[in-house]
Structure formats: C-alpha cells, structure tokens
Design a protein around this motif. Structure first.
Motif: not given
Length: 80
Positions: A1-10
């Motif tokens: 997954m590309a960095d711009d598509q990676r989701l952030w958690g808390y």
C-alpha cells in the motif's frame, strides 16, 4: 500500500500532532479530531494522512505558538 493510502491510527495521529496517544484518544472521544475516514472496526478509527493536512486543532489547550499561527499582537486590539 502506498504511503499516501496508508491509514493512521491513534499512534500516528498522536505523533503527527505532538501529543500522547492517550491525549489523541481523549480528543477522539470528545470529537476534537476530524471525522475518521474509516470507522469500520469499533474503537479503531483510522484517518488518511491527507485528512490532517491543513487541519488545525482548536479550543482549550491548543498551542498556536508551536504550530506557526501568529499570536495576536496587543497593538492589533485597537487599545490606546
């Protein structure tokens, strides 16, 4: 997954905002964070990094001096 598509958690949100993970969770529960981009897993909201681009927290405890927002000058208030 590309960095711009990676989701952030808390954890990633806290690191981005310069706060603790507990503070990020607290802000999330109070509704002081942007709406999550993915809330399909209960208690595990996720955000796209782009969601935080240009977003600035507001309210009690926000240190604008640490985020490049100039503090109002006493001269700007119009007091003589």
């Amino acid at each position: 997954m590309a960095d711009d598509q990676r989701l952030w958690g808390y954890t990633e949100v806290a690191a981005h905002l310069g706060i603790s993970v507990g503070a990020a969770r607290s802000r999330g529960s109070r509704g002081s964070l942007p709406a999550p981009d993915d809330d399909s897993v209960p208690d595990r909201p996720r955000w796209k990094p782009a969601t935080f681009k240009g977003w600035k927290p507001v309210g009690r405890g926000f240190r604008s001096d640490l985020h490049g927002t100039p503090a109002p000058s006493p001269l700007d208030s119009g007091a003589s």
